[in-house]
Write a protein that holds these residues in place. Structure first.
Motif, PDB file in Angstrom:
ATOM      1  N   LEU A 109       0.820  -1.205   0.000  1.00  0.00           N
ATOM      2  CA  LEU A 109       0.000   0.000   0.000  1.00  0.00           C
ATOM      3  C   LEU A 109       0.856   1.257   0.000  1.00  0.00           C
ATOM      4  O   LEU A 109       0.577   2.219  -0.738  1.00  0.00           O
ATOM      5  N   GLU A 110       1.948   1.245   0.770  1.00  0.00           N
ATOM      6  CA  GLU A 110       2.851   2.397   0.812  1.00  0.00           C
ATOM      7  C   GLU A 110       3.544   2.588  -0.525  1.00  0.00           C
ATOM      8  O   GLU A 110       3.729   3.717  -0.999  1.00  0.00           O
ATOM      9  N   THR A 169       1.086   4.146  -3.079  1.00  0.00           N
ATOM     10  CA  THR A 169       0.805   5.571  -2.887  1.00  0.00           C
ATOM     11  C   THR A 169       1.985   6.451  -3.266  1.00  0.00           C
ATOM     12  O   THR A 169       1.824   7.653  -3.539  1.00  0.00           O
ATOM     13  N   GLU A 170       3.203   5.883  -3.280  1.00  0.00           N
ATOM     14  CA  GLU A 170       4.382   6.662  -3.641  1.00  0.00           C
ATOM     15  C   GLU A 170       4.577   6.766  -5.136  1.00  0.00           C
ATOM     16  O   GLU A 170       5.345   7.593  -5.609  1.00  0.00           O
TER      17      GLU A 170
END
Length: 287
Positions: free
Chosen positions: A280-281, A284-285
């Protein structure tokens, strides 16, 4: 993510360890015998070397001082073994009030028998008689011999006699006996703190519940300081007077009596959850 389970209501009405049946708390159990001031006090009352709490200096152990040198030769009359025995007996008592009672039995105030000046010009109406117990008898010694045998000062003896007065009962040391009640919160003020802590949105551990089933945790981002800020707002909403709101130090001490951790343990997530968080991280990046 299978993290710590939360709920809008507190999962346990009272999370103090004694209420939950566990001897667990964030607050260390006090052992007053190991406190530095109590260790120093015990060693001082036993005549041993100790560190002064006021100056930080090392105070030497008590010892028998030099002979009196009076015409009665008190030290020679008693003998070295008896002198050592009297010294050891006194300091083995190891308690200030009991030592005061001992001194009261060894020092007596007696009326002056023969005056060297005219009665109207004398300010002394009584004299002190000092005795030590040797074997089965009491032996009268001079003042200097008595003080040097016990390694105490004149003021120590005079204070005992002065505070005893006409009662005949040894005085009780009242230093430090007030209990700091002037800083102790009132019961109604303490209850406000307990009510607020119980109202916090606590959560239980997901995987560590079997090891510590009664332990609860603050939500992410919560600290004791943050909880205290909420407590202040909570008191304002209840129209609690400012003088009824305890300070942070009192609130923190109360908080540590509860079985509450600041954040859930790291083992509270599984490998699948960790993998999803990383993905997820990363997503989003991306631009």
């Amino acid at each position: 993510m299978a993290s710590a389970s939360t709920s809008t209501t507190n999962p346990v009405a009272d999370v103090r360890p004694e209420a939950a049946g566990e001897e667990v708390s964030l607050k260390r159990k006090k052992n007053e015998a190991e406190w530095k001031k109590n260790v120093a006090k015990a060693r001082k009352n036993s005549g041993k070397e100790y560190i002064s709490r006021s100056t930080g200096k090392v105070m030497a152990a008590r010892r028998v001082r030099d002979p009196c040198g009076c015409p009665k030769s008190c030290f020679d009359k008693l003998g070295e073994e008896a002198v050592r025995s009297i010294f050891t007996e006194y300091w083995n008592i190891g308690e200030f009030n009991a030592q005061s009672a001992y001194l009261l039995t060894r020092v007596k105030s007696k009326e002056v028998k023969k005056r060297r000046v005219a009665a109207e010009g004398s300010r002394r109406s009584a004299t002190l008689e000092y005795t030590v117990h040797v074997g089965e008898r009491n032996v009268v010694v001079c003042k200097k011999a008595f003080l040097n045998i016990h390694d105490i000062g004149d003021r120590r003896v005079l204070n005992v006699l002065k505070k005893t007065g006409d009662t005949g009962v040894a005085p009780v040391d009242r230093r430090g006996s007030h209990g700091h009640t002037h800083n102790k919160p009132a019961e109604d003020v303490k209850q406000l703190g307990h009510d607020h802590i119980k109202s916090l949105p606590l959560c239980s551990s997901h995987y560590s519940r079997a090891k510590s089933r009664h332990r609860l945790y603050l939500p992410p981002g919560y600290t004791q300081q943050h909880c205290y800020s909420l407590f202040q707002l909570w008191c304002e909403g209840k129209d609690v007077p400012a003088d009824k709101v305890m300070n942070f130090d009192a609130y923190r001490r109360m908080f540590t009596t509860y079985n509450i951790g600041q954040s859930p343990p790291k083992v509270d997530t599984c490998s699948t959850c960790d993998k999803l968080v990383i993905e997820l991280e990363a997503a989003t990046e991306e631009p």
